[in-house]
Each structure stands twice: as structure tokens, then as C-alpha cells.
Design a protein around this motif. Sequence first.
Motif: not given
Length: 375
Positions: A298, A301, A303, A305, A307, A328, A353, A360-364
Motif C-alpha cells: 500500500n 500507508s 504497509q 498486505e 492478499t 498498490h 479483500p 483479512h488484511d484488506s477488509h478496510y
Amino acid sequence: MSRIAKLALADGTVFEGEAFGAEGEVFGEVVFNTSMTGYQEILTDPSYCGQIVTMTYPQIGNYGVNSEDVESGGIKARGFIVREYCRRPSNYRSDRSLDELLTEQGVIGIEGLDTRALVRRLRVEGAMTGVLSTTDLDNASLIEKAKSSPELSGIDYVKEVMPSESNDWASGLDELGRGLQEFPSDKSQAEPHVVAIDYGMKWNIPRHLRESGCRVTVMPGNSSAEDILKLNPDGVFLSNGPGDPRPLNYAVETIRGLLGQTPVFGICLGHQLLGLACGADIFKLKFGHRGANQPVLNRESGQVEITSQNHGFALVADSMPEDVEVTHLNLNDDTVAGIRHRKHNAFSVQYHPEASAGPHDSHYLFHQFKSMLNT
């Protein structure tokens, strides 16, 4: 009693193994998935329409199958290849075996072949057309069929898997079934309204949209922008789907008509179609990204993820217009994994996601979409 099955590739390679599931013969693009679990979700994912799926994890079928872990109304993959099929599944949620499911739905499975050798060939030579058969066991005949069968590129597979009519989606993550029904007139009508354009959508996507607090209407992938906007949506979701996005001119034109009119969020094929609608180009990956362990950066951020991904095409990074930002990146090969329009409320990601089974890293992203809605 064992049954012989054979897989022939378009490059002339033949693999022999033992059949399970249905009898018959099919052709398709032979691809591989690196997930350790989730074979039922993989088989029922409409994005695998037109493909014969190879699992790299060596033992498949050990927890059986059930009526809950499905991503569509049935198996969409054309064939299934595993190293070892487990004939005695053991799991409290299992209600039948994988063999029974494949047999019920007329899908051929093959086990006992060297999947490591097969995957290595696909990695070196690229994904290619193959023929899987339990009826024709002549090598020369199967090779000729594989060479003469059509490739996946240039074919519109979305029309094979998209719904024929619009429906409302009612179920969330804790509710079973597809959940298509009329909404009551109280609380749900006060929720933000999302139109999900279904190009072959995995059912866990509308479940997540419902879970994030949205009312969801599912519309076929060939719906026009005019018909979609007539519903006065607070936002539009572009789903995943199978195959090559380049023949889907009708979808690209619809998305162009939506940009600037309503917030847009796309996943997988929807991401590629958004990119095309914005003016970017598409290319075919050598063997694609299919598995539940793909690292994505990402860029906003910083970070990383982990996926779940399932696609054979990607946006060309150098073709992005000035008003589209790459948000990304896939860290395995630096391909574009997410974009955002600088002028319109529109963004998309190449990965899933909503993945189940998966990280579950991308549920946001679902909450990010909800925050953009016209409410």
C-alpha cells in the motif's frame, strides 16, 4: 476400481493420472493456485470459468465440502487437478466428499500426476490450453485437440457467468445462502444503496458490502450506465469475473458513463475494467497470480498486505493517464495492484479483500468505499 485420466497440453506434454469426479472430456486454460485451503471456494469462483485448475498443495479434499462455503451457484472451473485426492474427508462441517460434488456437477478431476512438474512447466512456458479426458486416452489425439482448442484471450466469458436479471442481496457474513430477496421498507431503506455490477461476482463480496452497512442491488454485467443511474445509487461496485477484459467494450462504456456521477469501487476484473475506462492498457501475465499469499504494498500507508488473488491479466503501469494514481503494487513482480482516480471518487484493487478462505488484511477497503458514498 481406478479410472485412467490424461491431461494434454498445447506444447505436446501429456500427464497421466487417476480420475475422480465425472467422466468426459474438457478443454480450458490450465492454471495453478497456490492456496493450501479453500478448494471449494476456488472451484465455485466464476473467475475460473474457461479454466482447468491445478492445486499446488499436495493433498486436496481432506475436509470435504459443504453447502455453505460456495462463491456461486455451482462449480465454474472446467476441470480440477491435484497431486493426491483424499477419499476419506474428516471435518464436522463436511456433508459430502469432493468426489461426490464433482460427480454431481459433471466436472472431471485427475489425481496422481506430478503437479510440481506441471506447475514448473506452466511457470516456464506460461499458462496454456489443455485437454483433460477420461474417454480419449490416445496421446497424439489429445495433443492435437489441445493445440486446436481456443485460447482464453479474446473471449468474453463474462456472458457465461453473469446473472440474467437484477436482484436485491439480503445476507451478510453470518447468514447462509445467496440471500436474494426483496428488502423490507424500514431500516434497510435508510442504508446507503450500492449497485453491484455482476461480471461473475463471488458471493462473499456482497456479503461484505451488506456487513459494512450497505443495501445492495445486484445488476448484470451488461447493464448500461443509464439503467444503473436510474436506481439513484449512492455508489457502484464493479465485481470480479473471468477471462480477458479487453473484449468487454460494453462494460468499459458503462463505467465511463458512471465516472463522476457516483463513487466507484472495483475488484479484480472490475479493477481492470476501471483502468481501461480511464484509458490504461492491459497485458496478459505469463502464468497469472492465483493464491492466498500474494504480498501487496500500500503506497499510501507503506504497509504490506497479504492478499488473495486470481487473475491472468494486469494493467500496464506506464500506460496510466495523468489523472490516475497507482496506489498498490504487487511485491512479487511490481505489477499494478491498485489505482485511484485523482478527479473522480473511483478506486480499485487487483486482489480480493473479501477472500474466504484467505487473509483479512484488506477488509478496510469496504469501509473506505462506504465512507465515499453519496449519503
